[in-house]
Design a protein around this motif. Structure first.
Motif, short mmCIF file in Angstrom:
data_model
loop_
_atom_site.label_atom_id
_atom_site.label_comp_id
_atom_site.label_asym_id
_atom_site.label_seq_id
_atom_site.Cartn_x
_atom_site.Cartn_y
_atom_site.Cartn_z
N SER A 193 -0.64 5.51 -7.33
CA SER A 193 -1.42 6.75 -7.23
C SER A 193 -2.32 6.80 -6.01
O SER A 193 -3.21 7.65 -5.93
N SER A 194 -2.12 5.90 -5.07
CA SER A 194 -2.96 5.89 -3.87
C SER A 194 -2.10 5.64 -2.63
O SER A 194 -1.00 5.09 -2.72
N TYR A 195 -2.64 6.01 -1.48
CA TYR A 195 -1.97 5.75 -0.21
C TYR A 195 -1.67 4.26 -0.05
O TYR A 195 -0.57 3.89 0.35
N SER A 196 -2.65 3.42 -0.38
CA SER A 196 -2.48 1.97 -0.17
C SER A 196 -1.36 1.40 -1.02
O SER A 196 -0.69 0.45 -0.61
N GLY A 197 -1.12 1.97 -2.18
CA GLY A 197 -0.01 1.51 -3.01
C GLY A 197 1.31 2.10 -2.57
O GLY A 197 2.34 1.41 -2.52
N LEU A 198 1.32 3.36 -2.20
CA LEU A 198 2.55 4.03 -1.79
C LEU A 198 3.12 3.45 -0.50
O LEU A 198 4.34 3.33 -0.35
N ILE A 199 2.24 3.08 0.43
CA ILE A 199 2.70 2.59 1.73
C ILE A 199 3.45 1.27 1.60
O ILE A 199 4.20 0.88 2.51
N GLN A 200 3.32 0.59 0.47
CA GLN A 200 4.01 -0.67 0.25
C GLN A 200 5.48 -0.49 -0.13
O GLN A 200 6.26 -1.44 -0.07
N LYS A 231 9.41 0.63 -0.06
CA LYS A 231 10.45 0.68 0.97
C LYS A 231 10.77 2.12 1.36
O LYS A 231 10.97 2.98 0.51
N GLY A 232 10.82 2.35 2.66
CA GLY A 232 11.18 3.67 3.15
C GLY A 232 10.04 4.68 3.16
O GLY A 232 10.23 5.82 3.56
N ILE A 233 8.87 4.28 2.69
CA ILE A 233 7.72 5.18 2.68
C ILE A 233 6.74 4.72 3.76
O ILE A 233 6.12 3.67 3.66
N GLY A 234 6.65 5.53 4.83
CA GLY A 234 5.78 5.21 5.94
C GLY A 234 4.44 5.92 5.81
O GLY A 234 4.12 6.51 4.77
N ASP A 235 3.70 5.90 6.91
CA ASP A 235 2.34 6.45 6.91
C ASP A 235 2.32 7.91 6.49
O ASP A 235 1.54 8.32 5.63
N TYR A 236 3.18 8.73 7.10
CA TYR A 236 3.16 10.16 6.80
C TYR A 236 3.52 10.43 5.34
O TYR A 236 2.82 11.18 4.64
N THR A 237 4.63 9.85 4.87
CA THR A 237 5.09 10.14 3.51
C THR A 237 4.09 9.64 2.47
O THR A 237 3.81 10.32 1.48
N ALA A 238 3.52 8.46 2.70
CA ALA A 238 2.52 7.94 1.78
C ALA A 238 1.30 8.87 1.74
O ALA A 238 0.75 9.16 0.66
N SER A 239 0.88 9.35 2.89
CA SER A 239 -0.26 10.27 2.96
C SER A 239 0.06 11.58 2.24
O SER A 239 -0.79 12.11 1.50
N ALA A 240 1.26 12.10 2.47
CA ALA A 240 1.63 13.38 1.85
C ALA A 240 1.67 13.27 0.33
O ALA A 240 1.13 14.13 -0.37
N ILE A 241 2.28 12.22 -0.19
CA ILE A 241 2.35 12.06 -1.66
C ILE A 241 0.95 11.86 -2.22
O ILE A 241 0.58 12.46 -3.25
N ALA A 242 0.14 11.04 -1.56
CA ALA A 242 -1.22 10.78 -2.03
C ALA A 242 -2.05 12.06 -2.06
O ALA A 242 -2.80 12.31 -3.01
#
Length: 358
Positions: A102-109, A111-122
């Protein structure tokens, strides 16, 4: 009025009605963001609807066969995206109980989820105050603030990321990030931007200094590799032969006909003397019944010149029998194939050479 407030006001009047904007489901937001990478919204919308109908949850995607996933993805290109999504869905189901971080720091870990995608989902799913920064955002802030540091360098990306974060509306990150995406996609476009409709025109350094067409700056030009493909489509009693690409190259895991790659486009006389042809057919002497005109297919880093050769095979060679799968030709559309092959089969009535023997 500050930048973010102006942009959100513009967005509320002009926003596009898109299905992923009516959900806070991180799975569907993730799917939309991955599909929209390197893809226009108009094309991505159809794929999003089909993908989420076929795989409505992270569980259904995780349980699917990768060939099925690639088939649904077929035509979007950049197939690594689909393979990474499948692997990540499995990881989320197997290791996280089917629940997205549920956070950028978890999403960025993942596979295939980079800075932009992690930020967008967060931001979109969890309202975390993070700026989703992609090529649209780099372009917008390079123009608005007159940033001449190349955006394809670490320094340029860091500089623009800092500007983007400072401009973020922390109370409404989900709306602000959607607003700046729409702004880059409909007004501040790479070519022919609609400057006189721009809500932040008075703030724009590039407009004042007449440098809109010069920004953003890129230091590197993409070097394209030129390749020459000859696809051989064997016919034997209404059947043909395909194999799955296994090399670390373009179209990994997609199916294709036997391929001869050469340093230049081969004539038919040269083709039948090529080692790959002789390996495929030995001394069986197939009959060439159709040769397509060479066609150009352009990828981001490669330019491919391809032709297709249909041959009738009376005797199946050991190489064809052992290294390829034999299928009924009319079943080819059930397999995930590169868009190059898909487009050729759609344009050329090759099926007339595959009348099944009774």
């Amino acid at each position: 009025m500050v930048f973010s407030h102006i942009l959100i006001e513009w967005y509320e009047r002009n926003k596009r009605d898109l299905p992923w904007r009516h959900t806070s489901d991180p799975y569907k937001i993730w799917v939309s963001e991955v599909i929209l990478q390197q893809t226009r919204v108009a094309q991505g919308l159809e794929y999003y609807l089909n993908f989420t109908e076929t795989f409505p949850t992270v569980y259904s995607l995780a349980e699917a066969d990768i060939d099925r996933v690639l088939k649904v993805w077929q035509g979007l290109g950049y197939y690594t995206r689909a393979r990474n999504m499948h692997a990540t869905a499995k990881y989320i189901v197997d290791n996280l109980g089917g629940v997205f971080p549920s956070s950028y720091s978890g999403l960025i870990q993942l596979k295939g989820i980079g800075d932009y995608t992690a930020s967008a989902i967060a931001a979109f799913a969890f309202r975390e105050p993070v700026a989703a920064v992609d090529g649209n955002v780099y372009r917008i802030f390079a123009r608005v603030f007159g940033v001449e540091t190349p955006i394809d360098t670490s320094k340029g990306k860091a500089e623009l990321k800092a500007i983007a974060s400072s401009m973020l509306d922390v109370e409404r990150p989900h709306i602000y990030n959607q607003a700046i995406m729409d702004f880059g996609g409909t007004l501040c476009m790479p070519k022919n931007p609609r400057c006189y409709e721009c809500p932040v025109l008075e703030m724009c350094s590039a407009f004042r200094n007449r440098t809109v067409d010069d920004l953003p700056v890129k230091s590197k030009k993409v070097k394209q590799t030129i390749r020459y493909f000859t696809y051989i489509i064997p016919e034997n009693r209404g059947k043909t032969f395909i194999s799955k690409r296994s090399k670390s190259d373009i179209w990994h895991s997609l199916y294709e006909f036997p391929l001869v790659e050469s340093e230049r486009q081969l004539t038919i006389e040269e083709l039948v003397k090529d080692e790959s042809w002789l390996s495929l057919f030995g001394d069986t002497m197939p009959e060439i019944v159709h040769v397509s005109s060479p066609a150009k297919y352009v990828l981001s880093h490669q330019k491919i010149f391809a032709q297709f050769v249909v041959v009738k095979v009376a005797t199946v060679s050991p190489v064809l029998e052992q290294a390829y799968s034999q299928i009924n030709f009319d079943e080819i559309h059930e397999y995930s194939t590169p868009r190059l092959i898909e487009g050729y089969l759609a344009a050329e009535p090759v099926e007339k050479y595959f009348k099944r023997n009774v």
